[in-house]
Design a protein around this motif. Structure first.
Motif, mmCIF file in Angstrom:
data_model
loop_
_atom_site.group_PDB
_atom_site.id
_atom_site.type_symbol
_atom_site.label_atom_id
_atom_site.label_comp_id
_atom_site.label_asym_id
_atom_site.label_seq_id
_atom_site.Cartn_x
_atom_site.Cartn_y
_atom_site.Cartn_z
ATOM 1 N N VAL A 7 64.390 71.191 -84.362
ATOM 2 C CA VAL A 7 64.213 70.367 -85.553
ATOM 3 C C VAL A 7 65.547 70.059 -86.209
ATOM 4 C CG1 VAL A 7 61.850 71.030 -86.062
ATOM 5 C CG2 VAL A 7 63.713 72.430 -86.939
ATOM 6 N N ALA A 8 66.649 70.254 -85.473
ATOM 7 C CA ALA A 8 67.946 69.872 -86.007
ATOM 8 C C ALA A 8 68.003 68.357 -86.160
ATOM 9 C CB ALA A 8 69.057 70.356 -85.082
ATOM 10 N N ALA A 9 68.937 67.916 -87.003
ATOM 11 C CA ALA A 9 69.009 66.489 -87.315
ATOM 12 C C ALA A 9 69.245 65.649 -86.071
ATOM 13 C CB ALA A 9 70.125 66.247 -88.329
ATOM 14 N N ASP A 10 68.493 64.579 -85.932
ATOM 15 C CA ASP A 10 68.678 63.586 -84.883
ATOM 16 C C ASP A 10 68.694 62.239 -85.592
ATOM 17 O OD1 ASP A 10 68.478 61.729 -82.864
ATOM 18 O OD2 ASP A 10 67.078 62.894 -81.660
ATOM 19 N N THR A 11 69.901 61.815 -85.974
ATOM 20 C CA THR A 11 69.997 60.608 -86.789
ATOM 21 C C THR A 11 69.528 59.375 -86.038
ATOM 22 O OG1 THR A 11 72.322 60.418 -86.165
ATOM 23 C CG2 THR A 11 71.831 61.534 -88.237
ATOM 24 N N GLY A 12 69.744 59.357 -84.706
ATOM 25 C CA GLY A 12 69.284 58.207 -83.933
ATOM 26 C C GLY A 12 67.774 58.107 -83.929
ATOM 27 N N LEU A 13 67.105 59.235 -83.748
ATOM 28 C CA LEU A 13 65.644 59.243 -83.783
ATOM 29 C C LEU A 13 65.145 58.881 -85.173
ATOM 30 C CD1 LEU A 13 62.856 59.814 -82.596
ATOM 31 C CD2 LEU A 13 63.241 62.252 -83.048
ATOM 32 N N ALA A 14 65.758 59.444 -86.202
ATOM 33 C CA ALA A 14 65.335 59.151 -87.576
ATOM 34 C C ALA A 14 65.480 57.670 -87.884
ATOM 35 C CB ALA A 14 66.151 59.986 -88.562
ATOM 36 N N GLN A 15 66.571 57.060 -87.432
ATOM 37 C CA GLN A 15 66.758 55.636 -87.690
ATOM 38 C C GLN A 15 65.685 54.809 -86.978
ATOM 39 O OE1 GLN A 15 70.111 53.710 -85.877
ATOM 40 N NE2 GLN A 15 70.153 52.063 -87.399
ATOM 41 N N ALA A 16 65.424 55.122 -85.711
ATOM 42 C CA ALA A 16 64.426 54.364 -84.959
ATOM 43 C C ALA A 16 63.032 54.545 -85.550
ATOM 44 C CB ALA A 16 64.443 54.799 -83.497
ATOM 45 N N LEU A 17 62.767 55.727 -86.082
ATOM 46 C CA LEU A 17 61.439 56.014 -86.617
ATOM 47 C C LEU A 17 61.243 55.402 -87.998
ATOM 48 C CD1 LEU A 17 58.815 57.650 -86.004
ATOM 49 C CD2 LEU A 17 59.849 59.550 -87.264
ATOM 50 N N PHE A 18 62.252 55.547 -88.875
ATOM 51 C CA PHE A 18 62.090 55.175 -90.277
ATOM 52 C C PHE A 18 62.818 53.893 -90.696
ATOM 53 C CE2 PHE A 18 61.781 59.964 -90.587
ATOM 54 C CZ PHE A 18 60.412 59.983 -90.782
ATOM 55 N N ALA A 19 63.879 53.536 -90.002
ATOM 56 C CA ALA A 19 64.681 52.385 -90.433
ATOM 57 C C ALA A 19 65.216 51.608 -89.240
ATOM 58 C CB ALA A 19 65.836 52.863 -91.317
ATOM 59 N N PRO A 20 64.335 51.136 -88.359
ATOM 60 C CA PRO A 20 64.810 50.420 -87.168
ATOM 61 C C PRO A 20 65.431 49.069 -87.526
ATOM 62 C CG PRO A 20 62.438 50.219 -87.362
ATOM 63 C CD PRO A 20 62.862 51.190 -88.424
ATOM 64 N N ARG A 21 66.315 48.622 -86.649
ATOM 65 C CA ARG A 21 66.899 47.290 -86.832
ATOM 66 C C ARG A 21 65.942 46.200 -86.360
ATOM 67 N NH1 ARG A 21 71.776 49.189 -83.261
ATOM 68 N NH2 ARG A 21 69.913 50.144 -82.346
ATOM 69 N N ALA A 22 65.070 46.554 -85.406
ATOM 70 C CA ALA A 22 64.089 45.594 -84.896
ATOM 71 C C ALA A 22 62.841 46.342 -84.472
ATOM 72 C CB ALA A 22 64.666 44.819 -83.715
ATOM 73 N N VAL A 23 61.672 45.737 -84.728
ATOM 74 C CA VAL A 23 60.404 46.348 -84.347
ATOM 75 C C VAL A 23 59.570 45.325 -83.588
ATOM 76 C CG1 VAL A 23 59.378 45.777 -86.606
ATOM 77 C CG2 VAL A 23 58.324 47.537 -85.171
ATOM 78 N N ALA A 24 58.997 45.761 -82.463
ATOM 79 C CA ALA A 24 58.089 44.919 -81.682
ATOM 80 C C ALA A 24 56.651 45.313 -82.011
ATOM 81 C CB ALA A 24 58.355 45.103 -80.190
ATOM 82 N N LEU A 25 55.813 44.314 -82.247
ATOM 83 C CA LEU A 25 54.405 44.535 -82.551
ATOM 84 C C LEU A 25 53.593 44.105 -81.339
ATOM 85 C CD1 LEU A 25 54.380 43.123 -86.206
ATOM 86 C CD2 LEU A 25 54.780 45.489 -85.448
ATOM 87 N N ILE A 26 53.287 45.059 -80.470
ATOM 88 C CA ILE A 26 52.621 44.770 -79.206
ATOM 89 C C ILE A 26 51.110 44.686 -79.443
ATOM 90 C CG2 ILE A 26 52.226 45.574 -76.846
ATOM 91 C CD1 ILE A 26 54.925 46.991 -76.991
ATOM 92 N N GLY A 27 50.565 43.500 -79.216
ATOM 93 C CA GLY A 27 49.152 43.275 -79.511
ATOM 94 C C GLY A 27 48.947 42.686 -80.888
#
Length: 468
Positions: A7-27
């Motif tokens: 559970v150590a910090a993973d800033t890349g995962l946190a960014q993708a989960l909470f503050a992504p630069r782009a999101v695809a809405l499949i369906g």
């Protein structure tokens, strides 16, 4: 205390989960009445600043936003995908996410482990596809992610709200609908959130890992867990160590106190709820506070965000209403908590003010004694006195019609080392919101007030041998 790596910090995962630069809405759907249309609408409504890429092979545009026939056709990079297709198509969508370099995929689709053996096999295949693709998976059966800074990637109808209440609470829920309930209650009461996440079946990303990411966020002062089952004991242990290391509380509400509740949890998420007494003991050993009332989960957090472990279970109760104060004293007594009389210095202050009558541990102010200066002086004395572990203030009709008397002096007592709870008896929404926004734990019922204080006074640091 070192924080376990899981559970150590993973800033890349946190960014993708909470503050992504782009999101695809499949369906994504072009029909505004369908669930598949909601995420696009909510992302735009609440100010998502990144790129939104609807994926729909039958549409070139959805609600004025260019759509793409497939993920492969959409321009990258893409950090997050929200998958809304049928369960049978989800593994293929995950594989496409891997090929497109998507880091996190949230799967809204149901029809997996919660439905039985065939669904479990489908979920196993989904997880295998995610691991092969190098994609972190949230869900399946997740209603999505809400970050109140703007990333509202969810199908939860609570996002029809015009504005989201921002604040210091993170929420991780095994029930998707509950994040919407908490959000709507918070908006009505002035209680704000940083993030709210529905974990669904937790095939990959689970309660502990997501809560750990929230603890690493400086916006987050406390994490609330709505649990139906404990699927990952080791992860919870690691989360408790991390919470202790950063000094942020974790507060849990868990279903399954009854056999009926355990059965419902199993059918909802496909996991066993476990023996409730063992769950309570585990949470206590980990320093995770368990509240037994849903109202208290929402109302009690300010009790936990200041001060250290309580020495005992002694509460001073001051009231402007005899009946309301008596209800709190009675509810505290049912919890095994003692309402203590005022210490000598406070008793002398009351006598000087012509208020010498203290009955059954209840410190009562008459109508004549409900003055802002006196309320402040008595509370100040109670906060400093020895032999008191927490203070409760009960306010009657003055909270509704004369908030300048008993309500106005209270905001300065927010953040005191000694837990401070307020129960407002009438429907005085303006006063409730004023105190809540000041950072004070405000309760709507005497029962939830007593329950919040019980949970706070019972909480202890995690046992080192449990974390080892």
């Amino acid at each position: 205390m070192s924080v376990p790596a899981r559970v150590a910090a993973d800033t890349g995962l946190a960014q993708a989960l909470f503050a992504p630069r782009a999101v695809a809405l499949i369906g994504a759907s072009a029909d505004p009445a369908k669930t598949g249309a909601r995420p696009l609408r909510y992302l735009r409504r609440h100010g998502f600043s990144g790129r939104i890429l609807p994926i729909n092979p039958r549409r070139s545009e959805i609600d004025g936003v260019r759509a793409y026939p497939s993920l492969a056709a959409a321009p990258g990079p893409i950090d997050h995908a929200f998958i809304m297709c049928r369960a049978e198509e989800a593994a293929e969508a995950i594989a496409a996410c891997g090929a497109a370099g998507v880091r996190v995929a949230t799967v809204l689709s149901d029809g997996f482990a919660e439905t039985g053996p065939a669904g479990q096999a489908r979920q196993d295949a989904l997880l295998a596809a995610a691991r092969a693709a190098g994609v972190r998976l949230l869900g399946p059966n997740s209603i999505g992610v809400i970050d109140t800074a703007g990333f509202t990637c969810s199908a939860n109808a609570a996002l029809e709200l015009p504005d989201l209440p921002r604040g210091g609470l993170g929420v991780v829920s095994q029930s998707g609908s509950l994040i919407g309930a908490l959000l709507s209650h918070g908006a009505a009461r002035g209680i704000g959130f940083a993030q709210l996440v529905s974990v669904g079946n937790e095939a990959d990303l689970g309660v502990a890992e997501i809560a750990g990411l929230m603890l690493d966020d400086p916006r987050c002062a406390a994490v609330l867990l709505f649990l139906e089952a404990i699927r990952d004991r080791a992860g919870l242990v690691a989360l408790a160590a991390q919470a202790a290391a950063c000094g942020k509380p974790v507060i849990a509400y868990k279903l399954g106190r009854s056999a009926a509740g355990q059965a419902l949890a199993a059918t909802h998420t496909g996991a066993l709820a476990g023996d409730d007494a063992m769950v309570s003991a585990l949470l206590a050993d980990l320093g995770i506070a368990r509240v037994e009332m849903f109202e208290a989960l929402l109302e009690a957090p300010p009790l936990f965000t200041s001060g250290g472990p309580a020495a005992g279970r002694r509460v001073a109760v001051m009231t402007t209403t005899g009946g309301g104060g008596s209800m709190v004293v009675d509810c505290l007594g049912a919890q095994g908590i003692t309402a203590v009389p005022p210490p000598p210095e406070v008793a002398a202050l009351l006598q000087d003010a012509g208020l010498p009558d203290v009955r059954g541990g209840l410190i009562g102010l008459t109508l004549a004694g409900t003055r802002a200066d006196l309320v402040a002086r008595v509370l100040d004395g109670l906060m400093r006195a020895e032999g008191i572990d927490a203070v409760a203030m009960v306010i009657g009709s003055s909270a509704q019609f004369h908030p300048d008397l008993a309500v106005a002096p209270l905001p300065r007592f927010a953040g005191q080392p000694r837990p401070f709870a307020v129960y407002i008896v009438p429907e005085a929404e303006q006063s409730r919101r004023r105190l809540t926004e000041a950072g004070i734990a405000v309760f709507r019922t005497p029962e939830s007030c007593a329950e919040g204080l019980r949970a706070r006074l019972a909480r202890r640091p995690p046992r080192p041998e449990v974390l080892a």
